[in-house]
Every structure is written in C-alpha cells, then in structure tokens.
Design a protein around this motif. Structure first.
Motif, short mmCIF file in Angstrom:
data_model
loop_
_atom_site.label_atom_id
_atom_site.label_comp_id
_atom_site.label_asym_id
_atom_site.label_seq_id
_atom_site.Cartn_x
_atom_site.Cartn_y
_atom_site.Cartn_z
N SER A 154 0.82 -1.22 0.00
CA SER A 154 0.00 0.00 0.00
C SER A 154 0.86 1.27 0.00
CB SER A 154 -0.97 0.03 1.19
OG SER A 154 -1.96 -0.96 1.05
N ARG A 155 2.07 1.14 -0.49
CA ARG A 155 2.96 2.31 -0.58
C ARG A 155 2.47 3.21 -1.70
NH1 ARG A 155 7.33 -0.32 -1.11
NH2 ARG A 155 7.78 -0.44 1.12
N LEU A 156 2.34 4.51 -1.41
CA LEU A 156 1.94 5.47 -2.44
C LEU A 156 3.13 5.72 -3.34
CD1 LEU A 156 -0.32 7.33 -3.51
CD2 LEU A 156 0.58 9.12 -2.00
N LEU A 157 3.02 5.33 -4.61
CA LEU A 157 4.15 5.40 -5.53
C LEU A 157 4.35 6.78 -6.13
CD1 LEU A 157 3.50 2.01 -7.39
CD2 LEU A 157 5.13 2.45 -5.54
N LYS A 158 3.25 7.49 -6.35
CA LYS A 158 3.36 8.81 -6.96
C LYS A 158 2.08 9.59 -6.70
CE LYS A 158 1.87 6.79 -11.37
NZ LYS A 158 2.19 6.59 -12.79
N VAL A 159 2.21 10.91 -6.73
CA VAL A 159 1.06 11.81 -6.61
C VAL A 159 0.96 12.58 -7.92
CG1 VAL A 159 0.08 13.79 -5.42
CG2 VAL A 159 1.27 12.02 -4.11
N VAL A 160 -0.18 12.40 -8.61
CA VAL A 160 -0.37 13.02 -9.92
C VAL A 160 -1.47 14.07 -9.82
CG1 VAL A 160 -0.87 12.60 -12.36
CG2 VAL A 160 0.29 10.85 -10.99
N ARG A 161 -1.20 15.25 -10.38
CA ARG A 161 -2.15 16.36 -10.35
C ARG A 161 -3.01 16.37 -11.62
NH1 ARG A 161 -1.92 17.56 -5.01
NH2 ARG A 161 0.27 17.46 -4.34
N PHE A 162 -4.12 17.11 -11.55
CA PHE A 162 -5.04 17.20 -12.68
C PHE A 162 -4.35 17.77 -13.92
CE2 PHE A 162 -8.36 19.54 -15.10
CZ PHE A 162 -9.11 18.45 -15.51
N SER A 163 -3.37 18.65 -13.71
CA SER A 163 -2.64 19.23 -14.85
C SER A 163 -1.91 18.16 -15.63
CB SER A 163 -1.65 20.28 -14.35
OG SER A 163 -0.75 19.72 -13.41
N GLU A 164 -1.56 17.04 -14.97
CA GLU A 164 -0.85 15.94 -15.63
C GLU A 164 -1.78 14.79 -16.00
OE1 GLU A 164 3.00 15.04 -13.45
OE2 GLU A 164 1.90 16.20 -11.94
N ARG A 165 -2.90 14.69 -15.31
CA ARG A 165 -3.82 13.57 -15.52
C ARG A 165 -5.25 14.10 -15.59
NH1 ARG A 165 -3.21 9.10 -11.17
NH2 ARG A 165 -1.62 8.18 -12.55
N GLN A 166 -5.60 14.61 -16.74
CA GLN A 166 -6.95 15.13 -16.91
C GLN A 166 -7.92 13.97 -17.13
OE1 GLN A 166 -7.04 18.27 -19.82
NE2 GLN A 166 -5.27 19.32 -18.92
N PHE A 167 -9.16 14.16 -16.73
CA PHE A 167 -10.14 13.08 -16.83
C PHE A 167 -11.46 13.61 -17.35
CE2 PHE A 167 -10.28 14.79 -12.51
CZ PHE A 167 -11.63 15.04 -12.32
N LYS A 168 -12.27 12.69 -17.84
CA LYS A 168 -13.60 13.05 -18.36
C LYS A 168 -14.72 12.41 -17.55
CE LYS A 168 -11.97 13.66 -23.11
NZ LYS A 168 -12.11 13.21 -24.53
N SER A 169 -14.48 11.20 -17.04
CA SER A 169 -15.52 10.51 -16.27
C SER A 169 -15.55 11.00 -14.83
CB SER A 169 -15.28 9.00 -16.30
OG SER A 169 -14.00 8.70 -15.77
N SER A 170 -16.65 10.72 -14.13
CA SER A 170 -16.81 11.15 -12.74
C SER A 170 -15.79 10.48 -11.84
CB SER A 170 -18.22 10.81 -12.25
OG SER A 170 -19.19 11.51 -12.99
N LYS A 171 -15.38 11.20 -10.79
CA LYS A 171 -14.45 10.69 -9.79
C LYS A 171 -15.08 10.78 -8.41
CE LYS A 171 -11.01 10.11 -12.72
NZ LYS A 171 -10.48 8.78 -13.05
N ASN A 172 -14.55 10.00 -7.48
CA ASN A 172 -14.95 10.11 -6.08
C ASN A 172 -14.11 11.18 -5.40
OD1 ASN A 172 -16.89 8.09 -6.21
ND2 ASN A 172 -15.48 6.47 -5.57
N VAL A 173 -14.74 11.96 -4.54
CA VAL A 173 -14.05 13.01 -3.81
C VAL A 173 -13.61 12.47 -2.45
CG1 VAL A 173 -14.28 15.30 -2.74
CG2 VAL A 173 -15.37 14.83 -4.95
N PHE A 174 -12.38 12.76 -2.06
CA PHE A 174 -11.93 12.39 -0.72
C PHE A 174 -11.31 13.60 -0.03
CE2 PHE A 174 -8.39 11.21 -3.58
CZ PHE A 174 -7.33 11.89 -3.01
N LYS A 175 -11.30 13.53 1.30
CA LYS A 175 -10.72 14.59 2.12
C LYS A 175 -9.49 14.08 2.84
CE LYS A 175 -15.17 16.91 3.01
NZ LYS A 175 -16.09 17.38 4.07
#
Length: 549
Positions: A154-175
């Motif tokens: 469960s190691r987080l390998l990378k953090v990708v921002r919307f500027s690098e990974r744009q999407f079209k389908s709905s996503k779940n929001v987390f806090k």
C-alpha cells in the motif's frame, strides 16, 4: 492470549514472532509470473507472512498491553450512534440503512475485554461520497488511480495532479484523513490514508470513520488478512472482481478504545519498519550471494590452464554447501558446466579443429513458415514457440493448420534434427532442442529453424555447444529488431557460430555423458534446495497459524 496488564516483559506472542525468526522469515517463494517490484522472480515469503502476522495480531489486541481502565468500546459505539443521529438531524448525512445485528456465529474469534465487534457500515460512511467532474477541480488537484498504490505494501508510488492527468468521467471526492480503499481486486491490498484532499477513480472508495475511529487504525483493519479474505470472498465479476457496497458495509470491525487504537498503530509502524530493514538485509544478502557465485564461477571459465582451473575449483568446492543454495545459483552452475564442457575442460578434447557451424551441417538452417491456424482438426499441426522453450519438445504446444505443404519434406521433423528458436523474447532466442523420435504430422513455424548434423559431429554434442553460454551470447549480440519488434536471428548468423570440435566422435559422446551426469546431479541438488525452502514456507505458515489461535 490476552495481556491483561501493562508490562515490559516479553509476551508469549512476542516470543512466537521472534523465536527462530531467522529461519522461517527467510523463506523464499518463486513467483508464478512477475516478481517483487517489476523485475524480481522471487517473493520474500517469510517476511510477507511476518507482516500478515503483525497485522492480524494487532487487530486482535495482542501486540500491546491492555489497560482495564481504558474506556470500553461499547461507550464509543454509543457516542458514534449519537453522532450519526445528530448529523442526520442536521441534514449532513442521509439516515443510514439499519444493518443486522452481529450473531455469535459471525464472530471469527473472541475479543478481549473492553473490545466490541461492529459492522463497517455502522462506524463509517462506506458507500457515501461526493462526486466530481473535470470542471469541479483545479490544476493542482490530486487525481488518484489504483496504479499509484503499490500492491500489498500500500505504498503510495506517486502523486499526480489534474494538470498531468486530466479526466472526463466522474471521480470520487476524498478529504484529508479519509481511508481510501481499492475495492477492485481486493487481494491486491491497496489501502492508504489521504494526507490531503483530492479525487480518485470510482474503483477506490473513500471511507470516513466517525469521530472515535482513527483512520490509521481503520486502515490496519482493512489490510488485515481476515478482512482481505472476507473481501475476496465477497466479490462479484469474474474478470474484474470487486467487493460490492452492501457486502463491505456488513464487514466486521474489531473496535477498541482510542488510546488502544493509537498504541496499536504505533506498535505496527515500529514492527513494519523492522520488517522493512529485514527485507532490505535479505535483498542485499541474496544479491551479494549471487554476485559471489557469479565471480567465482567466472574464474573457472576464465582459467588459463588445467592447473589454474584445479586451483579455482578447489576454492569453490571448499564452500560448495554455502554457495549453491538457491535455484539461481544452481542454474548458473549448470551453465558453467556446459561452457567448461565445450571448452574441453571437463573431458580432454585431444585433437581439435575450429570450425563454423555451416561446416558441420548435412542440412539447414531451414526456416519454418507462417500458416493460418484453424479451429478444426486437419492432417497437419505446427508447433508453437512454447513447444521448444524449456529444453525438451512438448508436442502439446501445437495448433492445427489448413495448408498443403506435404511436398516440402524439409519441414517435417525427424530424429536427431535440431530446432533452434530464431525469434521470441530475447531470453529464448537461440535455444534449441533435439528431436528424439519422428513427429508424424508436426512441422514448425516461421520463428524456428531446423538443422541436421553431418557425420563430423554428434547431434547431442552440437546441441550442447549451441546451449553453452558463449554461443547464446554470440547469438544475442547479433539479434536484429528494435525494442518494439520481436528480436530474431538470421540463417547467416547461425551458420557463422564458431565451434571448437573434438575430431573423435567418441570424445564428443564422452563429453555429453559427463555433462548429463553433472546436470542430473545439479537437478537433484536443486530439488533438495526446493525441499528446504518448502519446509521454511510451511514453518512460516505454521507460525502465523499458531499466532492466531
């Protein structure tokens, strides 16, 4: 085996984990396909089982001392119920569906005094989360996908921002503080605690516990072997198994006081750090061991004369039992034996001649051909590449074709013919097998070529020479094709293979007999190594099972 009071003495459970840990935690298991990370073919099974044991003991309250003065979990459940009622009254959450009471039959084990079983849906908002579209986020919003989290650790390998990974389908929001659970293929065990807000694929579920359930503790529960087993047994879908929301909400959670939750998380973090160190040490030890084996075996191949070879072998044989203890080291020994054999260092060559392969052929190299596979039975079958990839012919790896090529007798297989793979993954290019008996109805595909030895050379000695490391390296260094295409070797390259040939066929046969004997001994040694590893694996399993009684 509960600990009923705070103490600094070593508990029976700690003794169980540490006793003979150097033996059972060193268990190694060969992976079926890919390996540890992206290029390892082995799994540190003992350390994996140690991590599982730690997690399971943690959520059973057996890692840290219990304090009878701690607030019982029943009080926490009452407060959680009050909190939920207030949030419903304020319109902040919907009134949750009432979940069934937990029966005695459902409880997988007896909890310690002060602990309580509860359902995941009663203490978290599992299944209830906001959605986000592309126009709801900013360029700096964290966009989390399953691939960003390493399986099992469960190691987080990378953090990708919307500027690098744009999407079209709905996503779940987390806090920040939400536990994010990968519901797709739950055996991959991808569970993290978010340290900032963002959005994630709908294959990941943001889980928010109520006030008295710590995110870090909930994460441990959802990573415990018992929870993973429940999730895997509760999936639907064959190709893309995922745990449904209703099943997840029914999952059982062992709840303890907040003080205990904090202590458990701290202890698990401490022990997992020790596991990390143990894993690093094991990796280093395995790599160092293999490097040592490689260097020492290279001294044999590079020996300048018989006297130097004898000295180098004496150096190795004195430490044989500690050097050749893994499959990889024994396989490397087998390769060295073959190389020494074709160099004349196992059986003296006597009179020798240096030739090219083309000078030793009665026939070939003859390339196979491409043919269309059909689903019905015909009179002709062609071998697949897998038929020759592992040292001997496997005619089960074949397919029917609908081609009239019976007039080309050169494509049929006869005893003592040698098939060479001219195209495949680079590891298999150049591998060869001898046909032991006539294969009625079998020909071979375009990515193989066939040769037949003339009277100057024994087919078995020719096959041995083609299998030797130096010959394989000769072919690999001359492969054509780019990284995006299948590597191949040409007929002209095969014809140009240099061969050191004993003039006496009797000597050639003696060399093959010697190699067969030594390879058989290596295979027996490998079986003993595998047996020893299986004992360690069973010991690791038994330690974990005993720890959970």
């Amino acid at each position: 085996m509960p600990v009923n009071a705070q103490t600094t003495d070593t508990s029976p459970i700690e003794g169980l984990i540490t006793e003979h840990i150097d033996i059972w935690s060193s268990a190694i298991k060969r992976r079926s396909s890919s390996g540890r990370g992206s290029n390892k073919k082995i799994e540190l099974y003992g350390i994996k089982k140690l991590r599982e044991l730690i997690l399971e003991l943690a959520v059973r309250g057996k890692l840290v001392p219990q304090n009878p003065n701690d607030e019982p979990a029943s009080i926490l459940l009452e407060r959680i119920a009050q909190e939920k009622a207030q949030l419903v009254k304020e319109g902040k959450i919907k009134k949750p569906k009432k979940l069934p009471e937990i029966s005695e039959e459902e409880k997988p084990f007896e909890l310690l005094e002060g602990w309580e079983w509860c359902r995941l849906g009663d203490v978290t908002n599992y299944g209830e989360c906001d959605k986000a579209e592309a126009n709801d986020v900013t360029a700096s919003t964290w966009v989390l996908e399953l691939e960003d989290v390493e399986k099992e650790t469960s190691r987080l390998l990378k953090v990708v921002r919307f500027s690098e990974r744009q999407f079209k389908s709905s996503k779940n929001v987390f806090k920040s503080g939400d536990v994010i659970y990968g519901k797709l293929r739950p055996y991959l065990d991808k569970v993290i605690v978010a340290d900032e807000q963002g959005v994630c694929t709908t294959e990941m579920i943001p889980v928010r516990g109520y006030k008295h359930l710590l995110p870090s503790y909930l994460r441990l529960v959802m990573k415990s072997p018992r929870f993973i087993l429940y999730a895997n047994e509760s999936t639907h879908g064959m190709n893309l198994p995922r745990m449904g929301t209703d099943k997840a909400r029914l999952a059982l959670v062992p709840l303890c006081s907040e003080i205990q939750q904090n202590l458990i998380v701290e202890k698990v973090d401490e022990l997992m750090a020790l596991c990390d160190q143990l894993e690093e040490q094991t990796d280093f030890s395995l790599d160092a061991h293999q490097t040592l084996v490689t260097v020492l075996l290279d001294t044999l191949v590079n020996s300048q004369n018989a006297e130097e070879l004898a000295e180098n072998w004496t150096r190795i044989s004195g430490h044989f039992d500690s050097l050749f203890t893994t499959e990889q080291s024994i396989d490397q020994l087998k390769q060295t034996i073959m190389q020494l054999a074709v160099m004349g260092n196992l059986v003296p060559f006597g009179e020798v001649v240096n030739v090219k392969l083309k000078d030793l052929l009665a026939f070939g190299p003859k390339n196979g051909f491409s043919a269309k596979e059909v689903s019905y039975e015909t009179e002709l079958k062609v071998l697949k590449l897998g038929a020759t990839s592992y040292g001997e012919l496997n005619v089960e790896e074949s397919k029917f074709i609908d081609e009239n090529i019976s007039s080309d007798s050169h494509l049929w297989l006869k005893p003592d013919d040698i098939l060479i793979q001219r195209g495949n993954s680079s590891n298999f290019v150049g591998s060869n097998i001898i046909i032991k008996k006539e294969c009625i109805g079998y020909i071979y595909p375009d990515l193989m070529m066939k040769i037949r030895a003339n009277e100057l050379i024994e087919p078995s000695f020719l096959s041995l020479t083609l299998s030797a490391p130096n010959t394989r390296e000769f072919l690999w260094s001359r492969m054509t094709g780019t990284s995006g295409t299948m590597p191949k070797i040409s007929k002209s390259i095969v014809e140009s293979i240099p061969i050191k040939l004993p003039r006496s066929r009797e000597t050639q046969r003696a060399i093959v007999v010697m190699v067969d004997l030594l390879i058989k001994t290596c295979d027996e040694l490998k079986l003993r190594c595998l047996d020893a590893q299986m004992i360690k694996i069973r010991l690791a399993d038994e330690v974990v099972n005993r720890g959970l009684i």
